[in-house]
Design a protein around this motif. Structure first.
Motif, PDB file in Angstrom:
ATOM      1  N   ARG A 103      44.117  64.978  63.020  1.00 39.18           N
ATOM      2  CA  ARG A 103      43.903  63.731  63.758  1.00 39.18           C
ATOM      3  C   ARG A 103      43.815  63.974  65.264  1.00 39.18           C
ATOM      4  N   ASN A 104      44.584  64.945  65.749  1.00 35.93           N
ATOM      5  CA  ASN A 104      44.636  65.235  67.183  1.00 35.93           C
ATOM      6  C   ASN A 104      43.728  66.383  67.599  1.00 35.93           C
ATOM      7  N   LEU A 105      42.891  66.840  66.672  1.00 40.80           N
ATOM      8  CA  LEU A 105      41.948  67.935  66.931  1.00 40.80           C
ATOM      9  C   LEU A 105      42.655  69.186  67.440  1.00 40.80           C
ATOM     10  N   GLN A 106      43.779  69.492  66.803  1.00 47.89           N
ATOM     11  CA  GLN A 106      44.599  70.644  67.167  1.00 47.89           C
ATOM     12  C   GLN A 106      44.598  71.655  66.017  1.00 47.89           C
ATOM     13  N   PRO A 107      44.970  72.919  66.293  1.00 50.12           N
ATOM     14  CA  PRO A 107      45.080  73.901  65.206  1.00 50.12           C
ATOM     15  C   PRO A 107      46.128  73.450  64.177  1.00 50.12           C
ATOM     16  N   LEU A 108      45.856  73.725  62.921  1.00 51.65           N
ATOM     17  CA  LEU A 108      46.790  73.356  61.861  1.00 51.65           C
ATOM     18  C   LEU A 108      47.915  74.379  61.779  1.00 51.65           C
ATOM     19  N   PRO A 109      49.122  73.954  61.420  1.00 53.66           N
ATOM     20  CA  PRO A 109      50.253  74.879  61.349  1.00 53.66           C
ATOM     21  C   PRO A 109      50.195  75.846  60.160  1.00 53.66           C
ATOM     22  N   ASP A 110      49.240  75.671  59.277  1.00 45.27           N
ATOM     23  CA  ASP A 110      49.025  76.555  58.129  1.00 45.27           C
ATOM     24  C   ASP A 110      47.707  77.297  58.377  1.00 45.27           C
ATOM     25  N   ALA A 111      47.780  78.626  58.472  1.00 42.67           N
ATOM     26  CA  ALA A 111      46.607  79.426  58.864  1.00 42.67           C
ATOM     27  C   ALA A 111      45.427  79.258  57.911  1.00 42.67           C
ATOM     28  N   LYS A 112      45.686  79.258  56.598  1.00 39.67           N
ATOM     29  CA  LYS A 112      44.592  79.136  55.640  1.00 39.67           C
ATOM     30  C   LYS A 112      43.942  77.751  55.732  1.00 39.67           C
ATOM     31  N   LEU A 113      44.761  76.716  55.848  1.00 43.07           N
ATOM     32  CA  LEU A 113      44.209  75.360  55.969  1.00 43.07           C
ATOM     33  C   LEU A 113      43.481  75.182  57.301  1.00 43.07           C
ATOM     34  N   ASP A 114      43.928  75.889  58.331  1.00 43.66           N
ATOM     35  CA  ASP A 114      43.230  75.834  59.620  1.00 43.66           C
ATOM     36  C   ASP A 114      41.821  76.416  59.483  1.00 43.66           C
ATOM     37  N   VAL A 115      41.697  77.519  58.737  1.00 44.53           N
ATOM     38  CA  VAL A 115      40.377  78.098  58.480  1.00 44.53           C
ATOM     39  C   VAL A 115      39.515  77.102  57.715  1.00 44.53           C
ATOM     40  N   LEU A 116      40.098  76.426  56.727  1.00 46.40           N
ATOM     41  CA  LEU A 116      39.364  75.423  55.952  1.00 46.40           C
ATOM     42  C   LEU A 116      38.874  74.285  56.851  1.00 46.40           C
ATOM     43  N   ALA A 117      39.742  73.785  57.708  1.00 50.16           N
ATOM     44  CA  ALA A 117      39.353  72.694  58.607  1.00 50.16           C
ATOM     45  C   ALA A 117      38.255  73.150  59.566  1.00 50.16           C
ATOM     46  N   ASN A 118      38.403  74.354  60.109  1.00 48.86           N
ATOM     47  CA  ASN A 118      37.388  74.876  61.034  1.00 48.86           C
ATOM     48  C   ASN A 118      36.052  75.090  60.335  1.00 48.86           C
ATOM     49  N   PHE A 135      31.560  82.087  58.039  1.00 44.32           N
ATOM     50  CA  PHE A 135      31.528  82.302  56.588  1.00 44.32           C
ATOM     51  C   PHE A 135      32.520  83.394  56.198  1.00 44.32           C
ATOM     52  N   ASP A 136      32.469  84.525  56.918  1.00 38.56           N
ATOM     53  CA  ASP A 136      33.364  85.653  56.609  1.00 38.56           C
ATOM     54  C   ASP A 136      34.834  85.275  56.785  1.00 38.56           C
ATOM     55  N   GLU A 137      35.148  84.509  57.818  1.00 38.21           N
ATOM     56  CA  GLU A 137      36.535  84.060  58.021  1.00 38.21           C
ATOM     57  C   GLU A 137      37.004  83.201  56.848  1.00 38.21           C
ATOM     58  N   PHE A 138      36.120  82.372  56.332  1.00 40.81           N
ATOM     59  CA  PHE A 138      36.447  81.506  55.206  1.00 40.81           C
ATOM     60  C   PHE A 138      36.753  82.345  53.964  1.00 40.81           C
ATOM     61  N   ILE A 139      35.904  83.303  53.678  1.00 45.63           N
ATOM     62  CA  ILE A 139      36.098  84.172  52.510  1.00 45.63           C
ATOM     63  C   ILE A 139      37.340  85.049  52.687  1.00 45.63           C
ATOM     64  N   THR A 140      37.515  85.607  53.875  1.00 46.70           N
ATOM     65  CA  THR A 140      38.669  86.468  54.156  1.00 46.70           C
ATOM     66  C   THR A 140      39.981  85.701  54.022  1.00 46.70           C
ATOM     67  N   ALA A 141      39.958  84.402  54.319  1.00 47.35           N
ATOM     68  CA  ALA A 141      41.171  83.582  54.199  1.00 47.35           C
ATOM     69  C   ALA A 141      41.575  83.357  52.747  1.00 47.35           C
ATOM     70  N   GLY A 142      40.691  83.714  51.801  1.00 49.96           N
ATOM     71  CA  GLY A 142      41.027  83.578  50.387  1.00 49.96           C
ATOM     72  C   GLY A 142      40.227  82.526  49.649  1.00 49.96           C
ATOM     73  N   TYR A 143      39.243  81.954  50.303  1.00 48.17           N
ATOM     74  CA  TYR A 143      38.385  80.979  49.636  1.00 48.17           C
ATOM     75  C   TYR A 143      37.203  81.693  48.979  1.00 48.17           C
ATOM     76  N   SER A 144      36.619  81.053  47.984  1.00 46.43           N
ATOM     77  CA  SER A 144      35.525  81.652  47.219  1.00 46.43           C
ATOM     78  C   SER A 144      34.179  81.087  47.644  1.00 46.43           C
ATOM     79  N   ARG A 145      33.125  81.728  47.175  1.00 42.86           N
ATOM     80  CA  ARG A 145      31.783  81.207  47.430  1.00 42.86           C
ATOM     81  C   ARG A 145      31.597  79.837  46.753  1.00 42.86           C
TER      82      ARG A 145
END
Length: 193
Positions: A103-118, A135-145
């Motif tokens: 809501r405040n356009l700030q980094p999320l306190p959870d690194a993986k969820l922050d990658v998802l939001a970004n 794309f690579d940051e998203f995959i490296t964070a543990g998300y799939s194609r």
């Protein structure tokens, strides 16, 4: 004041009445967004069906709300930010710090969820053109194609509702008033520029 009628079940076109009755049963009230979408029953049906499909993805309930909130904030949709803040905090019990960060356009306190939001914001800002680094940051964070495409589904769902809310000028439901949102000052100049 809304440019459209916010339909009740009784005032809606006949093809939308059963859909609104389903919303009443599901939520205990007919959200104003759905009452507005009822003007075009196919649009209301698309919103309901896209929501159901998005709920079937491999993303967790919190991840889905992160996507929906990130898209809504990026699209400056006060209605959807308020609604999904309430859903995230009250219905799925997401960490309020995560919701407040989006809501405040700030980094999320959870690194993986922050990658998802970004990643989600990048998809919205760049109309689906995702650079290799993001794309690579998203995959490296543990998300799939597959989850890349599930994010696109979430963006599709929220684009329908965000844009409709802007045009309809949907009034915020009483149920969401506690989460009223005004975009942070750093974005306000983007509204009609």
């Amino acid at each position: 004041m809304s440019k459209f009628k916010i339909h009740s079940i009784q005032s809606a076109p006949s093809d939308a009445q059963a859909l609104l009755a389903g919303s009443l049963k599901k939520y205990g009230f007919v959200p104003n967004l759905q009452g507005g979408l009822a003007e075009a029953p196919a649009a209301l049906q698309a919103y309901i069906e896209l929501t159901a499909l998005f709920d079937q993805t491999s993303l967790s309930p919190t991840e889905r709300q992160v996507i929906l909130l990130a898209v809504s904030a990026e699209n400056h949709c006060s209605y959807c930010v308020a609604a999904h803040s309430m859903i995230a905090k009250k219905m799925i019990k997401a960490d309020p710090a995560i919701v407040d960060a989006i809501r405040n356009l700030q980094p999320l306190p959870d690194a993986k969820l922050d990658v998802l939001a970004n990643f989600t914001r990048h998809v919205v800002k760049n109309r689906g053109v995702v650079c290799a680094q993001v794309f690579d940051e998203f995959i490296t964070a543990g998300y799939s194609r597959a989850q890349v495409l599930e994010v696109v589904l979430g963006v599709t769902l929220k684009t329908l509702s965000n844009y409709s809310n802007h045009i309809i000028e949907t009034p915020l439901d009483t149920a969401f008033q506690a989460e009223t949102w005004e975009e942070p000052v750093q974005c306000a100049s983007k509204q009609c520029g």
